[in-house]
Enzyme design. Structure first.
Site, short mmCIF file in Angstrom:
data_model
loop_
_atom_site.label_atom_id
_atom_site.label_comp_id
_atom_site.label_asym_id
_atom_site.label_seq_id
_atom_site.Cartn_x
_atom_site.Cartn_y
_atom_site.Cartn_z
N TYR A 12 14.59 1.13 4.35
CA TYR A 12 13.33 0.52 4.78
C TYR A 12 13.62 -0.75 5.60
O TYR A 12 13.05 -0.94 6.69
CB TYR A 12 12.50 0.21 3.54
CG TYR A 12 11.18 -0.49 3.79
CD1 TYR A 12 10.14 0.14 4.46
CD2 TYR A 12 10.97 -1.79 3.31
CE1 TYR A 12 8.93 -0.50 4.65
CE2 TYR A 12 9.76 -2.44 3.50
CZ TYR A 12 8.75 -1.79 4.18
OH TYR A 12 7.55 -2.43 4.36
N1 NAD Z 1 1.77 -4.12 1.43
C1 NAD Z 1 2.70 -5.03 1.66
O1 NAD Z 1 2.81 -6.06 0.96
C2 NAD Z 1 3.67 -4.83 2.77
C3 NAD Z 1 4.78 -5.70 2.86
C4 NAD Z 1 5.62 -5.58 3.95
C5 NAD Z 1 5.35 -4.62 4.93
N2 NAD Z 1 4.28 -3.77 4.78
C6 NAD Z 1 4.05 -2.80 5.83
O2 NAD Z 1 2.65 -2.76 6.15
C7 NAD Z 1 2.26 -1.43 6.50
C8 NAD Z 1 1.15 -0.93 5.61
O3 NAD Z 1 1.57 -1.01 4.26
P1 NAD Z 1 0.68 -0.50 3.03
O4 NAD Z 1 1.17 -1.27 1.86
O5 NAD Z 1 -0.75 -0.53 3.41
O6 NAD Z 1 1.19 1.03 2.89
P2 NAD Z 1 0.53 2.19 2.03
O7 NAD Z 1 1.69 3.01 1.55
O8 NAD Z 1 -0.41 1.63 1.00
O9 NAD Z 1 -0.31 3.04 3.11
C9 NAD Z 1 0.34 3.70 4.13
C10 NAD Z 1 -0.59 4.73 4.77
O10 NAD Z 1 0.19 5.50 5.70
C11 NAD Z 1 -0.07 6.88 5.51
N3 NAD Z 1 1.13 7.66 5.88
C12 NAD Z 1 2.30 7.74 5.21
N4 NAD Z 1 3.13 8.60 5.82
C13 NAD Z 1 2.47 9.07 6.93
C14 NAD Z 1 2.81 9.99 7.95
N5 NAD Z 1 4.00 10.61 7.96
N6 NAD Z 1 1.89 10.26 8.91
C15 NAD Z 1 0.67 9.66 8.89
N7 NAD Z 1 0.30 8.76 7.93
C16 NAD Z 1 1.19 8.49 6.96
C17 NAD Z 1 -0.39 7.01 4.03
O11 NAD Z 1 -1.10 8.21 3.73
C18 NAD Z 1 -1.18 5.75 3.75
O12 NAD Z 1 -2.56 5.94 4.01
C19 NAD Z 1 3.55 -0.59 6.42
O13 NAD Z 1 4.20 -0.57 7.67
C20 NAD Z 1 4.38 -1.36 5.43
O14 NAD Z 1 5.75 -1.07 5.53
C21 NAD Z 1 3.44 -3.86 3.72
#
Ligand code: NAD
Length: 249
Positions: free
Chosen positions: A152
């Site tokens: 990641y």
């Molecule tokens: N939540 C955090 O604290 C955090 C921290 C650092 C980075 N991020 C980044 O922020 C972004 C959003 O994070 P989140 O926590 O909302 O993630 P999440 O896992 O809650 O949601 C991700 C969404 O992407 C969709 N998805 C997954 N694989 C897919 C695919 N192959 N094709 C289409 N859709 C797909 C899922 O169905 C889901 O709706 C991501 O890039 C994550 O890496 C989040």
């Protein structure tokens, strides 16, 4: 409204941070194409957004390269153009370096880095016409090199590198490219917290503002800023939407 008459593609828009961005973008007047692999969640979201703006759901797996062109084509066919691309979706599995498999590596790079790259390229001709904005997603896990997250972390830092390069290459086309590195309470984080409760607590304890962000009220407004003309002189940057956890110099 900051995004009136703008069309946006938001990947991962059915869940977590993506859903917060979708809601905020609609409130700011944008027309939104929500792209997500989760059809059930997408259907639920669209039902909930009834009457709240112009929005379509595209049920596609962004890890498949051939879907990028189809996603852009469907969006342009429906809304007549494209101004904003938000590459938010990313799936990954955590493990120590020595236990990281090729499958884990592929999952992270295909849904994160490669999907971002393919969609940026597919969207480029349209964004060039509109002087558009691309917002990609990084992570403190990559910037800090958090343990158990090698696939990641590497995928996220590659996304930041692609973003800086595109910011330089595409500036002459009027396209801006920036990165948001968030900390927010989402289903993805809840799942990770169950597997690594100590690491999760460390993240919470490390947020100077004292709480995890809310997708819609803490993270999405920063994405709106990057998508709107308010950030017209900003490109190639990473904005830390993380309550002060990491300070970039
Ligand atoms: N939540 C955090 O604290 C955090 C921290 C650092 C980075 N991020 C980044 O922020 C972004 C959003 O994070 P989140 O926590 O909302 O993630 P999440 O896992 O809650 O949601 C991700 C969404 O992407 C969709 N998805 C997954 N694989 C897919 C695919 N192959 N094709 C289409 N859709 C797909 C899922 O169905 C889901 O709706 C991501 O890039 C994550 O890496 C989040």
């Amino acid at each position: 409204m900051k995004l009136s008459n703008r069309t946006a593609i938001i990947t991962g828009g059915a869940g977590g941070i993506g859903q917060g961005i979708v809601r905020r973008f609609l409130a700011e007047g944008a027309k939104v194409a929500v792209v997500d692999i989760d059809q059930a969640q997408g259907d639920k979201l669209l039902a909930d957004l009834e009457g709240k703006g112009e929005v379509i759901f595209i049920a596609k797996d962004i890890s498949k390269a051939e879907n990028a062109a189809a996603i852009v084509a469907e969006t342009v066919a429906r809304f007549g153009g494209l101004d904003i691309l938000v590459n938010n979706a990313h799936a990954s599995k955590q493990a120590p370096i020595m236990e990281t498999t090729q499958e884990m590596w592929d999952l992270s790079f295909n849904t994160g880095t490669m999907a971002t790259f393919h969609l940026m390229r597919a969207a480029y001709p349209e964004l060039k016409k509109t002087g558009g904005s691309i917002i990609n997603f990084g992570s403190g896990a990559g910037i800090k090199g958090l343990p158990n997250q090698v696939a990641y972390a590497a995928a996220k830092e590659a996304i930041r590198a692609i973003s800086r390069t595109a910011a330089n290459e595409w500036a002459a086309d009027g396209i801006r490219v920036n990165v948001v590195s968030p900390v927010a309470l989402t289903p993805g984080i809840v799942q990770w917290a169950k597997a690594f409760p100590d690491a999760y607590q460390e993240v919470v304890d490390g947020v100077p503002l004292g709480r995890l962000g809310d997708p819609e009220t803490d993270i999405a407004p920063i994405v709106v800023f990057l998508a709107s003309d308010d950030s017209q002189y900003l490109t190639g940057q990473t904005l830390m939407a993380d309550g002060g956890t990491i300070k970039l110099y």
